[in-house]
Design a protein around this motif. Structure first.
Motif, mmCIF file in Angstrom:
data_model
loop_
_atom_site.group_PDB
_atom_site.id
_atom_site.type_symbol
_atom_site.label_atom_id
_atom_site.label_comp_id
_atom_site.label_asym_id
_atom_site.label_seq_id
_atom_site.Cartn_x
_atom_site.Cartn_y
_atom_site.Cartn_z
ATOM 1 N N ALA A 207 0.855 -1.177 0.000
ATOM 2 C CA ALA A 207 0.000 0.000 0.000
ATOM 3 C C ALA A 207 0.893 1.229 0.000
ATOM 4 C CB ALA A 207 -0.915 0.015 1.222
ATOM 5 N N ALA A 208 0.534 2.215 -0.837
ATOM 6 C CA ALA A 208 1.359 3.417 -0.939
ATOM 7 C C ALA A 208 0.483 4.629 -1.191
ATOM 8 C CB ALA A 208 2.383 3.266 -2.068
ATOM 9 N N LEU A 209 0.856 5.740 -0.541
ATOM 10 C CA LEU A 209 0.191 7.022 -0.769
ATOM 11 C C LEU A 209 1.174 8.147 -0.511
ATOM 12 C CD1 LEU A 209 -0.444 8.546 2.175
ATOM 13 C CD2 LEU A 209 -2.242 6.833 2.290
ATOM 14 N N THR A 210 0.849 9.299 -1.058
ATOM 15 C CA THR A 210 1.624 10.518 -0.828
ATOM 16 C C THR A 210 0.681 11.566 -0.275
ATOM 17 O OG1 THR A 210 3.096 9.981 -2.670
ATOM 18 C CG2 THR A 210 3.099 12.262 -1.907
ATOM 19 N N PHE A 211 1.138 12.340 0.718
ATOM 20 C CA PHE A 211 0.293 13.397 1.267
ATOM 21 C C PHE A 211 1.014 14.737 1.264
ATOM 22 C CE2 PHE A 211 2.435 11.750 5.092
ATOM 23 C CZ PHE A 211 2.894 12.929 5.691
ATOM 24 N N THR A 212 0.226 15.790 1.219
ATOM 25 C CA THR A 212 0.725 17.167 1.286
ATOM 26 C C THR A 212 -0.160 17.943 2.238
ATOM 27 O OG1 THR A 212 1.427 17.051 -1.032
ATOM 28 C CG2 THR A 212 1.264 19.236 -0.048
ATOM 29 N N VAL A 213 0.447 18.735 3.105
ATOM 30 C CA VAL A 213 -0.326 19.582 4.009
ATOM 31 C C VAL A 213 -0.879 20.766 3.236
ATOM 32 C CG1 VAL A 213 -0.256 21.077 6.033
ATOM 33 C CG2 VAL A 213 0.983 18.898 6.050
ATOM 34 N N ARG A 214 -2.207 20.877 3.199
ATOM 35 C CA ARG A 214 -2.852 22.012 2.542
ATOM 36 C C ARG A 214 -3.028 23.168 3.508
ATOM 37 N NH1 ARG A 214 -7.823 22.533 -1.613
ATOM 38 N NH2 ARG A 214 -6.443 21.178 -2.784
ATOM 39 N N GLU A 215 -3.291 22.873 4.774
ATOM 40 C CA GLU A 215 -3.507 23.915 5.779
ATOM 41 C C GLU A 215 -3.171 23.338 7.149
ATOM 42 O OE1 GLU A 215 -7.063 27.014 7.206
ATOM 43 O OE2 GLU A 215 -7.377 25.638 5.522
ATOM 44 N N ARG A 216 -2.479 24.131 7.971
ATOM 45 C CA ARG A 216 -2.108 23.685 9.316
ATOM 46 C C ARG A 216 -2.958 24.394 10.368
ATOM 47 N NH1 ARG A 216 2.100 20.481 9.983
ATOM 48 N NH2 ARG A 216 3.678 20.342 8.338
ATOM 49 N N PHE A 217 -3.171 23.685 11.482
ATOM 50 C CA PHE A 217 -3.875 24.230 12.627
ATOM 51 C C PHE A 217 -3.078 23.915 13.885
ATOM 52 C CE2 PHE A 217 -6.764 22.212 9.531
ATOM 53 C CZ PHE A 217 -7.291 23.362 8.947
ATOM 54 N N ARG A 218 -3.495 24.482 14.998
ATOM 55 C CA ARG A 218 -2.754 24.265 16.240
ATOM 56 C C ARG A 218 -2.755 22.785 16.626
ATOM 57 N NH1 ARG A 218 -4.184 24.295 21.594
ATOM 58 N NH2 ARG A 218 -6.302 24.960 21.083
ATOM 59 N N GLU A 219 -3.850 22.079 16.333
ATOM 60 C CA GLU A 219 -3.959 20.699 16.782
ATOM 61 C C GLU A 219 -4.095 19.690 15.633
ATOM 62 O OE1 GLU A 219 -7.403 21.237 19.365
ATOM 63 O OE2 GLU A 219 -6.073 20.991 21.090
ATOM 64 N N GLY A 220 -3.857 20.124 14.423
ATOM 65 C CA GLY A 220 -4.024 19.173 13.328
ATOM 66 C C GLY A 220 -3.706 19.791 11.988
ATOM 67 N N ALA A 221 -4.200 19.155 10.922
ATOM 68 C CA ALA A 221 -3.901 19.627 9.571
ATOM 69 C C ALA A 221 -4.952 19.120 8.598
ATOM 70 C CB ALA A 221 -2.515 19.160 9.137
ATOM 71 N N LEU A 222 -5.095 19.862 7.500
ATOM 72 C CA LEU A 222 -5.885 19.432 6.353
ATOM 73 C C LEU A 222 -4.900 18.896 5.322
ATOM 74 C CD1 LEU A 222 -8.428 19.315 4.529
ATOM 75 C CD2 LEU A 222 -7.969 21.707 3.925
ATOM 76 N N LEU A 223 -5.062 17.626 4.934
ATOM 77 C CA LEU A 223 -4.129 16.987 4.013
ATOM 78 C C LEU A 223 -4.775 16.722 2.665
ATOM 79 C CD1 LEU A 223 -2.482 14.182 6.224
ATOM 80 C CD2 LEU A 223 -1.779 16.570 5.965
ATOM 81 N N ASP A 224 -3.972 16.849 1.606
ATOM 82 C CA ASP A 224 -4.301 16.309 0.282
ATOM 83 C C ASP A 224 -3.633 14.940 0.173
ATOM 84 O OD1 ASP A 224 -5.810 18.391 -0.653
ATOM 85 O OD2 ASP A 224 -4.196 19.337 -1.780
ATOM 86 N N ILE A 225 -4.402 13.947 -0.273
ATOM 87 C CA ILE A 225 -3.889 12.576 -0.387
ATOM 88 C C ILE A 225 -3.917 12.141 -1.843
ATOM 89 C CG2 ILE A 225 -4.164 10.187 0.336
ATOM 90 C CD1 ILE A 225 -3.613 11.973 2.686
#
Length: 308
Positions: A207-225
């Motif tokens: 299994a393989a995937l690549t992710f990129t952080v689209r937006e950061r927050f104090r306690e998490g992040a919005l990711l593009d997968i």
């Protein structure tokens, strides 16, 4: 009412039985359907009824009498709206809402049943219902492509096998993931819990995937997968085992990921299939569609942004 389909047997399969040839080389023709057609005399060679056990020599011209598809037993107009993102003679792409299963389960509404009733024509395995080639979990929302015909099912399956389909997701996770990352490893059912999958046991499947952080927050992040493979639960499993659980994921997420205010605002696992590129066998062109983030996902984003 019947339709006639003519096939020429390739020379290289000489010696193969007729019934086995039909199930291998005619899209949508299951062994049961092939036997029924043969028993009913709907498969002919030179105008004569052909026996299931007949050995082929190659070069024969087969004529198949294909009956019109039967109504789907799962067709139902009762259920949520299914916005259509693309539609042609081969495939239909919809924006699946969260909480809706793709394939029928008991009496509950499903994508297959709703499309069978609302968006014909379909002709898949002898039924007026769409063919499922890829799936989204019940709680996952977003782009979902289904086939209108047996030939379209075969074409879509081949496109997935040849990696000519591009699926992109967005998800909300806890933790501090790097700006970009690649996750790859073995993939199998968890020997301790058959409901779950894991990358932490030996397996020939990868299994393989690549992710990129689209937006950061104090306690998490919005990711593009960007999925390189399409394993069951893959995104949820790999992100959780990397230390970035998907918000609201009750199966793979931590207690904090399930009870976080943003997870409660979403009310499900925060995973959305936002973009899909897939070739259409009807046009020969690459179809590109996007599905906007649904309201529940946006509520989670609002909570995270407020705590940034």
């Amino acid at each position: 009412m019947t339709r006639h389909k003519v096939l020429v047997v390739p020379r290289e399969i000489a010696g193969e039985r007729l019934d086995r040839f039909l199930t291998k080389h005619v899209p949508g023709l299951t062994p049961e359907r092939a036997r029924a057609m043969l028993d009913a005399g709907r498969v002919r060679i030179r105008g004569k009824k052909a026996q299931a056990t007949r050995k082929l020599w190659g070069g024969e011209e087969l004529t198949l009498e294909v009956p019109e598809p039967r109504p789907s037993p799962h067709a139902s107009v009762e259920g949520p709206e299914l916005p259509v993102l693309y539609d042609d003679a081969a495939l239909i792409i919809v924006a699946k809402p969260p909480g809706l299963v793709v394939e029928p389960e008991g009496r509950a509404a499903s994508v297959v049943g709703l499309l069978a009733a609302r968006c014909p024509p379909f002709d898949v395995e002898g039924l007026v219902q769409p063919g499922v080639v890829h799936r989204l979990d019940r709680e996952t929302s977003g782009c979902l492509a289904l086939a209108r015909t047996d030939d379209a099912v075969a074409a879509l399956l081949k496109a997935f096998q040849e990696k000519r389909v591009d699926k992109r997701y967005q998800t909300l996770v806890l933790g501090r993931p790097p700006d970009t990352g690649h996750l790859e490893g073995p993939y199998a059912r968890d020997p301790k819990d058959p409901r779950r999958f894991t990358t932490r046991v030996p397996s020939a499947r990868r299994a393989a995937l690549t992710f990129t952080v689209r937006e950061r927050f104090r306690e998490g992040a919005l990711l593009d997968i960007d999925l390189d493979t399409g394993r069951t639960h893959q995104i949820r499993v790999q992100l959780s085992e990397a230390g970035f659980p998907v918000l609201g994921d009750s199966l793979y997420g931590t207690e904090e990921a399930c009870k976080h205010p943003a997870a409660l605002a979403v009310g499900r696992q925060a995973l959305h299939a936002w973009r899909l590129e897939v070739p259409s066998s009807a046009t020969g062109q690459l179809v590109q569609v996007e599905s906007p983030l649904p309201e529940d996902f946006l509520r989670g984003l609002t909570v995270l942004r407020g705590g940034a």
